[in-house]
Design an enzyme around this catalytic site. Sequence first.
Site, mmCIF file in Angstrom:
data_model
loop_
_atom_site.group_PDB
_atom_site.id
_atom_site.type_symbol
_atom_site.label_atom_id
_atom_site.label_comp_id
_atom_site.label_asym_id
_atom_site.label_seq_id
_atom_site.Cartn_x
_atom_site.Cartn_y
_atom_site.Cartn_z
ATOM 1 N N LYS A 1 2.133 -13.981 -14.939
ATOM 2 C CA LYS A 1 1.459 -15.128 -14.329
ATOM 3 C C LYS A 1 0.492 -15.789 -15.303
ATOM 4 C CE LYS A 1 -0.301 -12.689 -10.866
ATOM 5 N NZ LYS A 1 0.182 -11.320 -11.083
ATOM 6 N N ARG B 1 -4.441 -12.897 -2.698
ATOM 7 C CA ARG B 1 -3.801 -11.580 -2.722
ATOM 8 C C ARG B 1 -3.851 -10.906 -1.363
ATOM 9 N NH1 ARG B 1 -5.040 -10.662 -8.659
ATOM 10 N NH2 ARG B 1 -3.895 -8.830 -9.329
ATOM 11 N N ARG C 1 0.597 -3.797 -22.927
ATOM 12 C CA ARG C 1 -0.551 -4.703 -22.956
ATOM 13 C C ARG C 1 -1.851 -3.908 -23.036
ATOM 14 N NH1 ARG C 1 -1.379 -8.869 -18.003
ATOM 15 N NH2 ARG C 1 -2.246 -7.070 -16.942
ATOM 16 N N ARG D 1 -7.829 -3.190 -21.423
ATOM 17 C CA ARG D 1 -8.091 -3.171 -19.979
ATOM 18 C C ARG D 1 -7.856 -1.773 -19.438
ATOM 19 N NH1 ARG D 1 -5.217 -8.062 -16.825
ATOM 20 N NH2 ARG D 1 -5.562 -6.576 -15.142
ATOM 21 N N ARG E 1 -2.053 -0.364 -8.235
ATOM 22 C CA ARG E 1 -2.085 -1.830 -8.144
ATOM 23 C C ARG E 1 -0.808 -2.332 -7.466
ATOM 24 N NH1 ARG E 1 -3.190 -3.034 -14.218
ATOM 25 N NH2 ARG E 1 -3.105 -5.267 -13.721
#
Length: 368
Positions: free
Chosen positions: A192, A267, A306, A312, A324
Amino acid sequence: MIKLHDTHFKPFLSESRIQDAVKKIAEKIALDYKDQIPIFVGVLNGSFMFVSDFLKYYPYDCEVTFVKLSSYQGLTSTGIVETLLDVSEDIEGRSVIILEDIVDTGRTLQTLIHMFSNIKVKEFKIATLFFKSEIYNGEYSVDYVGIEIPNKFIVGYGLDYKELGRNLKEVYQINQTHMINLVLFGKPGAGKGTQAEFLKEKYNLKHISTGDLFRYNMKNDTKLGQLAKSYIDNGDLVPDEVTIKMLEDAVEKNPDASGFIFDGFPRTAAQAEALDNLLTAKNMKVDATIALEANDEVLIQRLLERGKVSGRSDDQDEAKIRNRFDEYNTKTAPLKDYYEAQGKFHSVNGIGAIDEVTHRLGKVIEEL
Ligand code: AMP
């Protein structure tokens, strides 16, 4: 119609209408303060024209000084206002009247009130030439108001659009053409954020990523960041009330946007409803919700990759990533029905080269 940078503005308030309002404020304050020597404090940069004209209409003795504040322009979430030029005069025991060009959400005002809260002034009053009462949510009631205006982006008479337009004698309003508001939907790692970067350039849209806003706040250790941190670290959703407020602020701070890409929001069902309510109140709507589809195993690999470079914490641990996904499946996935019922749901294959996926998204957007 005028053009500043690449944006068109139409006439909104004439020079005489503005002068009339300035004169009225000056007369009213003169009546209240004729027996003393007040100190007028202009708030730079926007108020310089107002202060200048105001003083020409003010008939009695007075002093004038300036403060300079600026809110962060880049990311939209913080609401942090920085003091660039502080009150310097010895103002203890004096009557202070702030001269603001415009009061909107009241955030700058809050900072000003705070700046003066430690100084024992005799009286503290606020005058503003323009007032967006619809979105004002401060506690302090503004003492002198020139003109109440709707929540539209304005420019001219000291107010700028990316630093242009301050020299205009009149005030102009943004000329809104067709807006596109998109919701990018999809699991973590679906791409996204990556796609939003391309789409925002191509369609001149403002990209709002709630994840990025949270990370920005965590990095700067703001109250909001501290509040969100434990949820994010565990891969849980941040509570709706916090997220919705942050999103609303981000939209409010971009009244000149020609459309938004909402990335990572909504969300939950409550967020989707809040977004609809917010946009409806502004005569806007979600035009399309586009889901980027990819299967879990591909996504987990992407996120772990990533995580190696992004740092992160929520990307580095497979258990957190799976959490998640669980959050997504239980709370976010049902929104598909919500948008399908409105005829706005589109689905795009999110696997492939980045530009291929951008092309697929573009096809959906251009058919809107
Ligand atoms: P993202 O960058 O979109 O993957 O978001 C990272 C994290 O920020 C999520 O796992 C949540 O903890 C939090 N977050 C981002 N957007 C929202 C939202 N709309 N509602 C609740 N939490 C969110």
